[in-house]
Design a protein around this motif. Structure first.
Motif, short mmCIF file in Angstrom:
data_model
loop_
_atom_site.label_atom_id
_atom_site.label_comp_id
_atom_site.label_asym_id
_atom_site.label_seq_id
_atom_site.Cartn_x
_atom_site.Cartn_y
_atom_site.Cartn_z
N ARG A 53 0.86 -1.20 0.00
CA ARG A 53 0.00 0.00 0.00
C ARG A 53 0.89 1.24 0.00
O ARG A 53 2.03 1.20 0.44
CB ARG A 53 -0.89 -0.01 1.25
N SER A 54 0.33 2.35 -0.48
CA SER A 54 1.13 3.57 -0.43
C SER A 54 1.07 4.15 0.97
O SER A 54 0.10 3.96 1.71
CB SER A 54 0.62 4.59 -1.47
N ALA A 55 2.14 4.84 1.35
CA ALA A 55 2.25 5.49 2.66
C ALA A 55 2.54 6.96 2.40
O ALA A 55 3.66 7.32 2.05
CB ALA A 55 3.36 4.85 3.49
N GLY A 56 1.52 7.79 2.51
CA GLY A 56 1.70 9.20 2.20
C GLY A 56 1.98 9.37 0.71
O GLY A 56 1.63 8.52 -0.12
N LEU A 57 2.63 10.47 0.37
CA LEU A 57 2.84 10.82 -1.02
C LEU A 57 4.05 10.10 -1.62
O LEU A 57 4.08 9.82 -2.80
CB LEU A 57 3.06 12.34 -1.12
N LEU A 75 4.45 0.77 1.62
CA LEU A 75 4.53 -0.10 2.79
C LEU A 75 4.19 -1.52 2.36
O LEU A 75 3.12 -1.77 1.80
CB LEU A 75 3.54 0.38 3.86
N ARG A 135 10.76 4.76 1.33
CA ARG A 135 10.54 6.15 0.91
C ARG A 135 11.32 6.37 -0.37
O ARG A 135 12.47 5.91 -0.48
CB ARG A 135 11.00 7.11 2.01
N ALA A 187 9.57 10.27 -6.01
CA ALA A 187 8.52 9.91 -6.96
C ALA A 187 8.81 10.46 -8.36
O ALA A 187 8.17 10.04 -9.32
CB ALA A 187 7.17 10.42 -6.46
N GLU A 188 9.77 11.38 -8.49
CA GLU A 188 10.11 11.87 -9.83
C GLU A 188 11.03 10.90 -10.55
O GLU A 188 11.02 10.79 -11.77
CB GLU A 188 10.75 13.26 -9.74
N HIS A 210 5.20 5.40 -8.70
CA HIS A 210 4.57 4.44 -7.79
C HIS A 210 4.35 3.07 -8.44
O HIS A 210 4.63 2.04 -7.84
CB HIS A 210 3.23 5.01 -7.29
#
Lengths: 353, 249
Positions: free
Chosen positions: B12-16, B20, B63, B66-67, B71
């Motif tokens: 799952r995503s955790a914040g932006l 996780l 972490r 993202a650039e 995702h």
């Protein structure tokens, strides 16, 4: 060594930088300045690196005496400031000479003001950063009599100003779904996005309470979860379903569930909100959140270029005029951040499904 | 879960800018082992854009920038790595240490042993026997610098957190809840029960190795008398007489 001697100071003033990224496995939270944008603004005004440490003033100013020539910049929550009695501009850089006294008052709006020194504050490094983190036992609050020593200052320029983004009066916080969002029923998440909140009275550098009328926001099985990683911006529900927005100094793990995560670029708005300030949350998709953050990061990178001389120096006018001609509609006084239309409140809250 | 039971592992995503990977919604020995091994594997992969990895009790947090790494691409890589093996059967990482820490159970130094024992349905002597012989593992380090979550303890120790916070426990406090110990690395409030006291300082700013423990280390909290404990602390103010040995790989 040049620096500023502290003659008067509030109880929660502390040296802060961008904190300690990358040490979660040791239980060390990121920490750092409550308002990261203010660090970048100060660095732009002094033409130096944004990783340098500055003094964070929490709701109360102070009185400082220069022990030698010192360049300074003032950013964050605007505070009434004077140098030997003469008013100084906020969001600007200035030159201090030995013996001059800098007096900073309470914030006119917002909470956290920043005093930057040319060369940064060369305090002791603690686990790879200078940021004070009181709960973790990293350093102490700044006290009367302390010297804030300047690092090596390679710059000379002062008298620059910038138009700062106004993040001092609450507003809309963009929030993305995160790994525990689905523990909350769809209607609870929708209601969360439709609720008007005020900043509560319980707030510090670790987290900020949000209060609202009506029912709390609870998850099924609220008290049974394994402690799990906390990321800055997580909105954690306490036992009675009251939200706290967790900031960068929050503990690294927590057992209470989190409904979502506020975008990093909106965290300054949370930290800077005075008690009673209106705030609300707006669900955005991951894609929208990434785009908003990328736009913010681009604006931060453009800060050095947006600094302008404070005085209307005729030698600079030509330059200013040519800028205006080139950029067309943008006036020299325009706030470069005013066009943040992503703050609109009409984003479809159905995104959360 | 609201949507019915999840299949594990789950990503799952955790914040932006985080992801996780979770191996279980309950703490089990294999899920913690899986998290440790998978975290090491992610680190060893050296994917560009990954900025930090860390483990919590049964999850791995990643972490990333993202650039550099979007995702979807990271998720694909994580699934490919997950599918390579059953991570919960992985062996524990090398370089782990075994610590034995002299511990006073009960007395005025650790005033909640009695109530914890009663909640577990044991006498104080039985509780000391059980807790003092348990060889527990550093499952994760969190909340504060150098502060370990240790376990798992037996099911009889699956006690809920207190409803009220204890205003302050000292550094070195051994507290218990939900089949785990936490060994306090600072002095702080807690909702867990204070059953033992040690002279162990898990976080010493300024020392060469400010954080003593590593995830995967094992510990035993050996019962000693109050006077033995005080002697150990006088001789060894940093670790209260704890011994340390490498665990062979």
């Amino acid at each position: 060594m040049s620096g500023l001697r502290v003659r008067r100071i509030g109880p929660l003033a502390s040296i802060q930088d961008q904190g300690r990224a990358g040490q979660l496995q040791q239980g060390v939270s990121r920490g750092g300045a409550a308002d990261f944008l203010a660090l970048a603004e100060g660095a732009a005004l002094l033409r130096q690196d944004a990783s340098l440490a500055a003094l964070e003033l929490a709701g109360i100013g102070g009185l400082f005496e220069a022990t030698g020539p010192v360049r300074i910049a003032l950013t964050g929550a605007p505070m009434q400031t004077s140098l030997d009695g003469a008013a100084l501009a906020w969001n600007a850089s200035h030159q201090l000479q030995a013996g001059q006294r800098l007096e900073i008052g309470a914030p006119k709006k917002g909470l956290y003001g920043y005093l930057h020194l040319g060369g940064g504050i060369a305090s002791e490094m603690l686990l790879g950063a200078r940021a004070i983190h009181l709960m973790s036992g990293l350093g102490k609050a700044v006290a009367v009599g302390d010297l804030l020593p300047c690092g090596v200052d390679r710059g000379r320029e002062v008298g620059l100003g910038l138009q700062a983004e106004d993040r001092f009066q609450g507003g809309v916080l963009r929030i993305v779904a995160s790994f525990q969002s689905e523990l909350f029923a769809n209607d609870v998440r929708a209601r969360f996005g439709a609720t008007a909140f005020k900043r509560g009275s319980r707030a510090n550098r670790r987290g900020v309470e949000m209060v609202s009328d009506g029912a709390g926001f609870t998850a099924a099985g609220q008290l049974k979860f394994l402690s799990e990683i906390i990321v800055p911006g997580d909105v954690q529900m306490t036992g009675d379903g009251k939200p706290f927005v967790l900031l960068r100094e929050a503990q690294t793990t927590g057992g209470y569930p989190r409904i979502g995560t506020v975008l990093p670029c909106d965290l300054a708005k949370v930290a800077q909100a005075q008690s009673g300030t209106d705030l609300r949350f707006c669900w955005v998709s991951l894609e929208e959140g990434l785009a908003a953050q990328a736009k913010h990061d681009k604006q931060v990178k453009a800060l050095p270029a947006s600094c302008r001389p404070l005085l209307r120096d005729p030698a600079m006018m030509q330059d200013l005029l040519s800028h205006q001609l080139i950029s067309g509609a943008v006036s020299a006084d325009a706030n470069p951040f005013d066009s943040t239309d992503n703050h609109s409140t009409d984003t479809n809250s159905g995104d959360i499904t | 879960m609201g949507q019915g039971a999840m299949d594990f592992p789950v990503i799952r995503s955790a914040g932006l800018d985080g992801m996780l990977v979770t191996f279980s919604e309950a703490l089990t020995e294999p899920s913690n082992r899986g998290a440790l091994a998978f975290c090491d594997a992610v680190k060893a992969s050296g994917w560009p854009g990954v900025q930090e990895t860390s483990t919590s009790l049964a999850s791995v947090y990643i972490r990333f920038d993202a650039e550099t790494l979007c995702h979807g691409a990271l998720k694909d890589r994580l699934w490919t790595l997950l599918d390579q093996r059953d991570w919960t059967q992985a062996v524990l990482p090398p370089g782990r240490r075994f610590w034995q820490v002299p511990t006073v159970y009960g007395t005025d130094l650790a005033p909640q042993l009695g109530e914890a024992a009663a909640a577990a349905g044991l006498s104080e002597a039985e509780a000391i026997e059980s807790l003092g012989s348990a060889r527990v593992r550093v499952l994760t380090i969190g909340f504060a610098p150098g502060q370990p979550y240790l376990g798992p303890l037996g099911a009889e120790w699956n006690l809920p957190r207190q409803t009220e916070l204890t205003p302050r426990v000292p550094t070195g406090a051994l507290v218990l809840a939900i089949s785990q110990f936490v060994l306090f690395a600072t002095s702080a409030p807690t909702g867990w029960r204070h059953v033992g006291q040690t002279g162990f300082q898990g976080f010493q700013l300024g020392s060469q190795d400010p954080i003593a423990l590593r995830v995967g280390d094992e510990m035993v909290f050996t019962p000693v008398s109050k006077s033995e404990y005080q002697r150990a602390c006088a001789k060894d103010p940093h670790f209260g007489g704890a011994s340390r040995a490498e665990i062979p790989a």
